[in-house]
Design a protein around this motif. Structure first.
Motif, mmCIF file in Angstrom:
data_model
loop_
_atom_site.group_PDB
_atom_site.id
_atom_site.type_symbol
_atom_site.label_atom_id
_atom_site.label_comp_id
_atom_site.label_asym_id
_atom_site.label_seq_id
_atom_site.Cartn_x
_atom_site.Cartn_y
_atom_site.Cartn_z
ATOM 1 N N TRP A 79 -1.990 15.390 -6.739
ATOM 2 C CA TRP A 79 -1.593 15.136 -5.358
ATOM 3 C C TRP A 79 -2.550 14.196 -4.648
ATOM 4 N N GLN A 80 -3.823 14.185 -5.033
ATOM 5 C CA GLN A 80 -4.717 13.170 -4.489
ATOM 6 C C GLN A 80 -4.272 11.784 -4.945
ATOM 7 N N ARG A 81 -3.909 11.671 -6.225
ATOM 8 C CA ARG A 81 -3.441 10.378 -6.735
ATOM 9 C C ARG A 81 -2.128 9.977 -6.065
ATOM 10 N N THR A 82 -1.233 10.953 -5.872
ATOM 11 C CA THR A 82 0.047 10.655 -5.223
ATOM 12 C C THR A 82 -0.159 10.150 -3.808
ATOM 13 N N MET A 83 -1.044 10.807 -3.049
ATOM 14 C CA MET A 83 -1.307 10.359 -1.679
ATOM 15 C C MET A 83 -1.893 8.956 -1.673
ATOM 16 N N ASN A 84 -2.812 8.664 -2.600
ATOM 17 C CA ASN A 84 -3.413 7.332 -2.651
ATOM 18 C C ASN A 84 -2.373 6.268 -2.990
ATOM 19 N N GLU A 85 -1.513 6.557 -3.957
ATOM 20 C CA GLU A 85 -0.485 5.593 -4.331
ATOM 21 C C GLU A 85 0.539 5.416 -3.218
ATOM 22 N N ALA A 86 0.856 6.507 -2.510
ATOM 23 C CA ALA A 86 1.790 6.402 -1.390
ATOM 24 C C ALA A 86 1.221 5.520 -0.280
ATOM 25 N N GLN A 87 -0.086 5.595 -0.072
ATOM 26 C CA GLN A 87 -0.723 4.727 0.918
ATOM 27 C C GLN A 87 -0.495 3.262 0.579
ATOM 28 N N ILE A 88 -0.635 2.927 -0.695
ATOM 29 C CA ILE A 88 -0.454 1.534 -1.114
ATOM 30 C C ILE A 88 0.994 1.096 -0.893
ATOM 31 N N VAL A 89 1.939 1.957 -1.305
ATOM 32 C CA VAL A 89 3.363 1.627 -1.146
ATOM 33 C C VAL A 89 3.706 1.413 0.324
ATOM 34 N N LEU A 90 3.280 2.327 1.173
ATOM 35 C CA LEU A 90 3.638 2.261 2.592
ATOM 36 C C LEU A 90 2.903 1.132 3.309
ATOM 37 N N HIS A 91 1.625 0.959 3.005
ATOM 38 C CA HIS A 91 0.845 -0.094 3.670
ATOM 39 C C HIS A 91 1.416 -1.472 3.373
ATOM 40 N N ASN A 92 1.865 -1.691 2.132
ATOM 41 C CA ASN A 92 2.346 -3.014 1.738
ATOM 42 C C ASN A 92 3.826 -3.242 2.038
ATOM 43 N N HIS A 93 4.520 -2.220 2.512
ATOM 44 C CA HIS A 93 5.964 -2.353 2.741
ATOM 45 C C HIS A 93 6.237 -3.273 3.931
ATOM 46 N N ALA A 94 7.320 -4.021 3.835
ATOM 47 C CA ALA A 94 7.675 -4.969 4.899
ATOM 48 C C ALA A 94 7.895 -4.273 6.233
ATOM 49 N N ALA A 95 8.433 -3.047 6.207
ATOM 50 C CA ALA A 95 8.672 -2.331 7.470
ATOM 51 C C ALA A 95 7.359 -1.996 8.163
ATOM 52 N N SER A 96 6.328 -1.650 7.396
ATOM 53 C CA SER A 96 5.019 -1.362 7.993
ATOM 54 C C SER A 96 4.379 -2.637 8.520
ATOM 55 N N ARG A 97 4.500 -3.720 7.753
ATOM 56 C CA ARG A 97 3.959 -5.000 8.224
ATOM 57 C C ARG A 97 4.641 -5.447 9.512
ATOM 58 N N ALA A 98 5.955 -5.210 9.601
ATOM 59 C CA ALA A 98 6.689 -5.587 10.813
ATOM 60 C C ALA A 98 6.200 -4.794 12.018
ATOM 61 N N ARG A 99 5.905 -3.512 11.816
ATOM 62 C CA ARG A 99 5.371 -2.710 12.920
ATOM 63 C C ARG A 99 4.021 -3.248 13.370
ATOM 64 N N GLU A 100 3.165 -3.581 12.432
ATOM 65 C CA GLU A 100 1.855 -4.126 12.791
ATOM 66 C C GLU A 100 2.000 -5.439 13.546
ATOM 67 N N ASP A 101 2.895 -6.301 13.074
ATOM 68 C CA ASP A 101 3.104 -7.590 13.757
ATOM 69 C C ASP A 101 3.611 -7.391 15.176
ATOM 70 N N ALA A 102 4.339 -6.284 15.404
ATOM 71 C CA ALA A 102 4.864 -6.000 16.740
ATOM 72 C C ALA A 102 3.857 -5.230 17.598
#
Length: 358
Positions: free
Chosen positions: A174-197
């Motif tokens: 679960w530590q590995r899952t949380m770390n990998e989920a961070q990468i997926v979510l951080h790099n996702h276009a929807a997250s980038r769009a929120r940051e840009d806004a």
């Protein structure tokens, strides 16, 4: 006839010279505080208090399954299925600490949540399947149960994440899952769009609520009134009628009433929302229940207010109405008398899961 009010977030996290409730007309609450017997117990997490009311104690509480059971707009989870809460969060640095913050209701859109969960399902198909019930309440239906110790989200908000990492048999998974989920979510276009806004990005998940129901919850009253899914899930698992909070119907039978409107404003230090919510509870609950105690309609009223500052417990009985010497007690005065939550970042996690639970 008895009513038990459970109100997480009633105690504002920090006391100030002015007072967070200063200027609010809270005559009903002041009357209850003045007539009743008051005490402040040591800190105990809100979810543990709720579970204890339903007769469940100890570690491994199946909060993910129970909260999922309480979701009103989704299909009921299949019997025997295993669930984790998988809530979207934002991680940010404060000094040298990585802190976790939840999202307020309305801060995320449903289409954003669905897009991000689709990406998670593409990556983590070997673990189970993620699903969205609301923009801020996500779940992971597990292909197989886990015995990891996963800290509830409320325990972690605003605190260093490093103190609350998964523990137990499956901790590394679960530590590995949380770390990998961070990468997926951080790099996702929807997250980038929120940051840009200029909005906070969904850059991580918080997984919690692992456990299995070993004994069925017990009904703490003839009826439960609540809107939050965890309370509703407990009620449904206990087989007790559950409905939305309503003072008139609560006065007809012994009732547990969970009022959840102040919890997130208190966590997020949103003082305006907290004050608005407190005024609504005064108008809809404290004032009419104080009157019901005064005229003998309500035999016993219990109030429990869990917070990081401890848990306020108040009990008012109909016989207290004859004790004319007990004067109203202002809520702001009470808040100032309770030690505030620590302002320094903790060096260790709070005592949410004692060693005997692990």
């Amino acid at each position: 006839m008895q009513i038990h009010l459970l109100i997480p977030g009633l105690l504002w996290p920090a006391a100030t010279l002015l007072g967070p409730a200063s200027g609010l007309a809270l005559d009903g609450l002041a009357a209850l505080l003045g007539r009743g017997r008051r005490l402040v117990r040591e800190f105990e997490p809100y979810d543990r208090q709720l579970a204890r009311l339903f007769g469940l104690e100890g570690g491994g509480l199946p909060l993910g399954m129970l909260r999922r059971l309480g979701e009103t707009d989704a299909a009921a989870p299949p019997p025997g299925s295993h669930w984790l809460c998988a809530d979207p969060v934002n991680l940010s640095f404060a000094r040298e600490h990585l802190l976790l913050y939840a999202f307020a209701d309305g801060e995320l859109a449903m289409d954003e949540a669905n897009t991000l969960v689709t990406a998670l399902n593409d990556v983590f198909a070997d673990l189970g399947r993620f699903e969205v019930c609301t923009p801020t309440r996500w779940y992971l239906r597990l292909d197989k149960p886990t015995r990891a110790t996963l800290y509830p989200l409320d325990d972690v908000i605003g605190r260093p994440v490093k103190h609350f990492l998964p523990e137990g048999e499956d901790a590394r998974l679960w530590q590995r899952t949380m770390n990998e989920a961070q990468i997926v979510l951080h790099n996702h276009a929807a997250s980038r769009a929120r940051e840009d806004a200029g909005l906070r990005a969904v850059n991580s998940l918080w997984l919690w609520g692992a456990g299995e129901v070993e004994t069925a919850p017990l009904a703490p009253a003839k009826a439960v009134q609540a809107t939050d899914p965890l309370s509703l899930g407990f009620a449904r698992a206990a087989g007790v009628p559950a409905s939305a909070p309503d003072p008139a119907s609560a006065l007809r039978q012994d009732t547990l009433v969970v009022l959840d409107a102040l919890r997130k404003p208190a966590q997020q230090l949103d003082l305006d929302a907290w004050r608005d919510g407190l005024q609504a509870i005064e108008r809809n609950w404290f004032a009419p229940l104080a009157a019901a105690v005064q005229n003998g309609q309500l035999k016993t009223l219990r109030l429990s207010a869990p917070s990081d500052r401890g848990t306020l417990e108040v009990e008012v009985r109909s016989t207290d109405r004859w004790k004319f010497w007990r004067k109203p007690h202002a809520f702001d005065v009470l808040l100032k008398s309770i030690a505030p939550a620590p302002t320094e970042l903790p060096t260790a996690p709070p005592p949410t899961h004692p060693d005997t639970d692990r």
